[in-house]
Write a protein that holds these residues in place. Structure first.
Motif, PDB file in Angstrom:
ATOM      1  N   HIS A   1       0.889  -1.144  -0.046  1.00 44.49           N
ATOM      2  CA  HIS A   1       0.054   0.056  -0.273  1.00 44.49           C
ATOM      3  C   HIS A   1       0.964   1.356  -0.021  1.00 44.49           C
ATOM      4  CE1 HIS A   1      -4.075   1.966   1.932  1.00 44.49           C
ATOM      5  NE2 HIS A   1      -3.567   2.407   0.717  1.00 44.49           N
TER       6      HIS A   1
ATOM      7  N   ALA B   1      -2.896   4.787  -3.290  1.00 48.24           N
ATOM      8  CA  ALA B   1      -4.044   5.721  -2.533  1.00 48.24           C
ATOM      9  C   ALA B   1      -4.542   6.722  -3.451  1.00 48.24           C
ATOM     10  CB  ALA B   1      -3.572   6.099  -1.078  1.00 48.24           C
TER      11      ALA B   1
ATOM     12  N   GLY C   1      -5.005   8.713   3.218  1.00 47.36           N
ATOM     13  CA  GLY C   1      -4.599   7.529   3.706  1.00 47.36           C
ATOM     14  C   GLY C   1      -5.813   6.791   4.473  1.00 47.36           C
ATOM     15  N   ARG C   2      -5.657   7.520   5.674  1.00 47.21           N
ATOM     16  CA  ARG C   2      -6.576   6.965   6.672  1.00 47.21           C
ATOM     17  C   ARG C   2      -8.042   6.544   6.331  1.00 47.21           C
ATOM     18  NH1 ARG C   2      -5.361   6.705  11.688  1.00 47.21           N
ATOM     19  NH2 ARG C   2      -3.441   8.264  11.540  1.00 47.21           N
TER      20      ARG C   2
ATOM     21  N   ASN D   1      -7.859   2.071   1.673  1.00 51.08           N
ATOM     22  CA  ASN D   1      -7.427   1.425   3.180  1.00 51.08           C
ATOM     23  C   ASN D   1      -8.395   0.367   3.737  1.00 51.08           C
ATOM     24  OD1 ASN D   1      -5.272   1.870   5.144  1.00 51.08           O
ATOM     25  ND2 ASN D   1      -6.604   3.065   6.449  1.00 51.08           N
TER      26      ASN D   1
ATOM     27  N   CYS E   1       3.714  -1.145   3.541  1.00 53.10           N
ATOM     28  CA  CYS E   1       2.954   0.068   3.471  1.00 53.10           C
ATOM     29  C   CYS E   1       4.088   1.336   3.216  1.00 53.10           C
ATOM     30  CB  CYS E   1       2.255   0.531   4.403  1.00 53.10           C
ATOM     31  SG  CYS E   1       2.591   0.192   6.104  1.00 53.10           S
TER      32      CYS E   1
ATOM     33  N   ILE F   1      -2.383   4.522   6.887  1.00 54.36           N
ATOM     34  CA  ILE F   1      -1.995   3.138   6.160  1.00 54.36           C
ATOM     35  C   ILE F   1      -1.371   2.425   6.908  1.00 54.36           C
ATOM     36  CG2 ILE F   1      -2.585   4.408   3.862  1.00 54.36           C
ATOM     37  CD1 ILE F   1       0.567   3.860   3.278  1.00 54.36           C
TER      38      ILE F   1
ATOM     39  N   LYS G   1      -0.253  -0.231   9.452  1.00 50.60           N
ATOM     40  CA  LYS G   1      -1.231  -1.269  10.254  1.00 50.60           C
ATOM     41  C   LYS G   1      -0.161  -2.211  10.723  1.00 50.60           C
ATOM     42  CE  LYS G   1      -5.320  -1.056   7.622  1.00 50.60           C
ATOM     43  NZ  LYS G   1      -4.969   0.004   6.387  1.00 50.60           N
TER      44      LYS G   1
END
Length: 412
Positions: free
Chosen positions: A22, A151, A155-156, A161, A169, A196, A198
């Motif tokens: 990502h 993206a 991002g969030r 996402n 990422c 993004i 995680k």
């Protein structure tokens, strides 16, 4: 994201069971994603597998062969926006989705889309969300193992996402863009893009400012995610793509082959010589500044620039990088009906505050602007088209028709 998640659930969660990479950032995410895509694809080719380093893998990194990336495995990527035609958003290995396949997927999606609209408490999926769902269906149909997601915005809260846990990422850099959505401070933009990151992934970045890196490191520490800072020189996008490939344990031969193959439309793309014509989708201050740096790599006598920025972009921060280099400015619109072009008269007036003697031209029709630019540029000059992917993609059809892209399933 919940709106897309609802649609994907109705579709049977086609986005699950891929190995995701990502990528987000203010500039360079598309180039980074495409370069990594070509490297991963090259790693499955016989020429690359003959390397003695195949399966060697970097210390502490997953070996590509062990991760299932050996011959016969497929790599899918999702890009946005598309420069000329919609199939440019979806790519598996070295070919774009076939038009007939995309049409079939749309037909397959329609009843599920209707069900999502009727059942979802979140409303109608957006164009971007719908297209991403189509991409997931296609990647599943083609049995892709690795999927690279660029993206769309931030991002969030970006639709990409929706994925649970990427292998890797990455954030290219943080600068001012999409301020009305992401916030007006670099901190707010960085916080959004850091969404993004995680648990269970590895995070890489070529961002260099200590205040932003501190924010990224804090998020990585919170999630117990390894943090990798990549030296951005000489080309940050290339450096990040190589670093991502190394984390996947890919061989030097695969990396070199993928880098040689990698190219994207409207990224400092040379369309012809005499006069030299360069098309670039740069549309924010950071990207236009990088574009002007790249102009130093080519030789020309005078610079004629055709510029069309979107109405939500701050042209007063972008144009000062470009105007001092231009011998002739031409301002025009793009024809995308859903996005408004910045006021042409205001851009022309602003350019005169930087270069009082300049006499910018204005054309409402971008094709008339192109005709004028080609006429003004002498064989030893350079004609630059920039300011928007929409403008770049439209005028690119002067050299490469949409029908050719659809027929060849390639932008080139």
């Amino acid at each position: 994201i919940e709106r897309l998640r609802c649609l994907l659930k109705i579709l049977g969660d086609p986005h699950k069971n891929f190995k995701f990479i990502h990528i987000t950032g203010t500039a360079g995410k598309g180039t980074t994603a495409n370069t990594l895509h070509e490297i991963l694809t090259a790693a499955g080719s016989p020429r690359s597998r003959s390397s003695p380093r195949w399966r060697a893998g970097a210390a502490g990194s997953p070996r590509f062969g062990e991760a299932g990336g050996e011959a016969g495995k497929r790599v899918g990527s999702y890009f946005s926006p598309h420069p000329t035609t919609a199939i440019e958003r979806i790519k598996v290995n070295r070919r774009l989705v076939a038009p007939a396949e995309l049409v079939a997927l749309v037909e397959k999606l329609k009843p599920f889309l209707k069900e999502a609209i009727l059942k979802s408490p979140y409303g109608h999926p957006s164009y971007f969300e719908t297209f991403l769902a189509l991409a997931f269906l296609y990647f599943k149909q083609k049995k892709c193992e690795y999927v690279i997601l660029e993206a769309g915005l931030g991002g969030r809260h970006d639709a990409t996402n929706v994925i649970a846990q990427p292998l890797l990422c990455a954030i290219t850099n943080i600068n001012h863009d999409h301020l009305e959505v992401l916030g007006k401070s670099l901190k707010k933009i960085a916080l959004d893009k850091a969404g993004i990151i995680k648990k269970g992934s590895v995070f890489l970045t070529t961002e260099s400012r200590s205040s932003i890196l501190k924010l990224f490191k804090k998020e990585c520490q919170r999630l117990k995610v390894p943090f990798v800072l990549v030296a951005p020189e000489p080309n940050p996008n290339l450096a990040l793509a190589k670093a991502l490939a190394q984390k996947l344990g890919l061989s030097r031969q695969a990396i070199d082959l993928g880098v040689r193959r990698a190219k994207l439309p409207c990224r400092f793309e040379i369309m012809q010589k005499r006069p030299l014509v360069i098309i670039d989708g740069s549309h924010n201050p950071a990207k236009i500044k990088f574009l002007t740096e790249r102009l130093k790599e080519v030789s020309f006598k005078k610079l004629v620039a055709i510029v069309g920025l979107a109405g939500d972009k701050d042209f007063k921060k972008s144009l000062p990088h470009l105007i001092p280099l231009c011998d002739q400015l031409i301002f025009t619109r793009f024809l995308m009906p859903y996005r408004k072009t910045a006021d042409l008269e205001k851009m022309a007036a602003f350019s005169r505050t930087i270069r009082p003697n300049t006499k910018p031209l204005i054309f409402l029709d971008p094709y008339q602007a192109l005709k004028a630019g080609l006429k003004l540029a002498r064989p030893q000059d350079c004609l630059l088209i920039c300011g928007s992917f929409f403008l770049a993609g439209e005028l690119r059809t002067h050299w490469i028709k949409e029908e050719q892209i659809l027929r060849k399933r390639s932008s080139f």
